[in-house]
Design a protein around this motif. Structure first.
Motif, short mmCIF file in Angstrom:
data_model
loop_
_atom_site.label_atom_id
_atom_site.label_comp_id
_atom_site.label_asym_id
_atom_site.label_seq_id
_atom_site.Cartn_x
_atom_site.Cartn_y
_atom_site.Cartn_z
N GLU A 25 -5.25 -24.53 30.72
CA GLU A 25 -6.67 -24.67 30.36
C GLU A 25 -7.40 -25.53 31.38
O GLU A 25 -8.52 -25.20 31.81
N SER A 26 -6.76 -26.63 31.80
CA SER A 26 -7.39 -27.52 32.77
C SER A 26 -7.61 -26.82 34.11
O SER A 26 -8.67 -26.94 34.73
N VAL A 27 -6.59 -26.08 34.58
CA VAL A 27 -6.71 -25.37 35.86
C VAL A 27 -7.84 -24.34 35.79
O VAL A 27 -8.65 -24.22 36.72
N LEU A 28 -7.90 -23.62 34.70
CA LEU A 28 -8.94 -22.59 34.57
C LEU A 28 -10.34 -23.20 34.52
O LEU A 28 -11.29 -22.66 35.10
N ARG A 29 -10.47 -24.35 33.84
CA ARG A 29 -11.78 -25.00 33.80
C ARG A 29 -12.18 -25.49 35.18
O ARG A 29 -13.34 -25.37 35.59
N ARG A 30 -11.22 -26.06 35.92
CA ARG A 30 -11.52 -26.49 37.28
C ARG A 30 -11.87 -25.29 38.17
O ARG A 30 -12.60 -25.43 39.15
N GLY A 31 -11.34 -24.12 37.81
CA GLY A 31 -11.63 -22.92 38.58
C GLY A 31 -12.95 -22.27 38.23
O GLY A 31 -13.32 -21.25 38.82
#
Length: 395
Positions: A25-31
């Motif tokens: 979830e964190s990676v996708l939000r940063r993306g």
């Protein structure tokens, strides 16, 4: 650091491991993804999927209870979610494991441990493809609805049942068979009564196919209904159509092949002006037939085309049969009529064999033609008959 691009789409992340789920979830939000839903189990994922349709599902395989493969199969089996991309992420990286994932309906497979860049890239590609497909599907459904409405409007252009009964009371039975080559087409006919018991008509084949031909047919209809005050003179009406169609279609190379006619059941006469339509024929009451030449330039090609009226007798029991190009433009069937005379002979043989009622003549001809050659017809098909059934009902 520059901000990541804002990415559209809703992503559902399904993983029973809290650390893995929060990391993705964190990676996708940063993306750049802002709309992210999460589920801790296959059961929770199915509950979420029962209420929403995400644009991409990132799905773990090994979970207690319902595993990722079963969730994927459920997604594919549900019509609403069948097209949603499913990326299975798993620590199992053998060839058989990948086969099982794709057999379950996976769109893609990511092997743990996940690389942030690859995760964002794959989710972005599949989400963008899904959203583009969804927009195309929405456009397709909208076009289908609009075409269905246009079909209804086209079907309403010829005379309705009430008007046909009015003509029948005058001693004239019109009957048609209309079959567009696509959803809608440009074959068109209409008719109108005169106060003295005669009936005028127009039958035409607008050049082109599909929506553009239908739009030109609507324009043609506006020129004929209600009929101009000079419609009792076929030559004046032809001149009117030549000028207006030429003006409307100028520069497009489009035209209308057709025929303007006046049926007089009292005197037993057909008066007509041909405009590049296929030669029709008259089926006589005694079983014979004769060709009706409809040559001449199509309407609208030349704004001031000299035209003249032709006259044929048409008495009770006789029927005029008109048809568009489709019946003689079938190139891939050895038995198809090659020209207007060949179609006349084919039609007369069918009439002699089945003896259809005069008020069903065109429909029966069209039905038999479609049964024999329908799969080979590539153009809009129209067959129109106008039969003199009896002397008109006089007051």
């Amino acid at each position: 650091m520059p901000e990541p691009p804002r990415r559209q789409g809703t992503i559902l992340v399904v993983d029973d491991d809290d650390v893995s789920r929060m990391m993705m979830e964190s990676v996708l939000r940063r993306g750049g993804f802002a709309s992210i839903l999460t589920a801790r189990s296959g059961e929770e994922a199915l509950t979420i999927l029962s209420g929403i349709t995400p644009d991409c599902v990132l799905l773990d395989v090994v979970m207690p209870g319902i595993d990722g493969f079963e969730v994927c199969r459920h997604i594919r089996a549900t019509p609403r979610t069948a097209g949603v991309p499913v990326i299975i992420q798993t620590a199992l990286d053998g060839a058989k494991d990948r086969q099982n994932a794709f057999r379950a309906g996976a769109t893609d497979v990511l092997v743990k441990p996940l690389e942030a860049y690859e995760l964002i890239a794959r989710v972005s590609v599949h989400t963008a493809n899904r959203m583009m497909t969804a927009r195309l599907e929405e456009y397709h459904h909208r076009m289908e609805a609009e075409l269905e409405e246009a079909q209804g409007l086209m079907a309403a252009l010829p005379p309705d049942t009430e008007r046909l009964e009015e003509f029948r009371a005058l001693g004239i039975a019109f009957n048609d068979h209309l079959r567009p080559s696509s959803a809608i087409g440009g074959d068109y006919w209409t008719a109108w009564p005169f106060e003295d018991g005669r009936v005028g008509f127009f039958a035409g084949d607008v050049s082109g196919h599909g929506v553009s031909a239908a739009l030109r047919a609507f324009l043609l209809h506006s020129l004929l209904v209600p009929p101009p005050t000079f419609a009792e003179d076929p030559v004046l009406l032809a001149a009117h159509l030549d000028r207006r169609i030429h003006q409307a279609f100028q520069g497009s190379r489009h035209f209308v092949a057709g025929v303007i006619g006046i049926l007089d059941p009292v005197d037993g006469v057909l008066a007509y002006v041909g405009g590049g339509f296929r030669d029709g024929f008259i089926r006589r009451a005694d079983g014979s037939s004769e060709s009706v030449p409809l040559s001449g330039l199509p309407f609208g090609l030349v704004p001031d085309m000299p035209r003249s009226v032709r006259v044929r007798p048409l008495v009770p029991g006789d029927a005029l049969v008109l048809f568009s190009d489709a019946v003689v433009e079938i190139a891939d069937h050895p038995d198809a009529p090659a020209d207007a005379d060949a179609f006349r002979l084919w039609a007369m043989a069918m009439i002699a064999q089945e003896n259809p009622p005069l008020d069903q003549l065109a429909q029966r001809l069209g039905d038999r033609f479609a049964e024999r050659f329908g799969d080979h017809v590539s153009d809009d098909l129209m067959i129109l008959s106008a039969a003199i059934t009896r002397p008109p009902d006089m007051p």
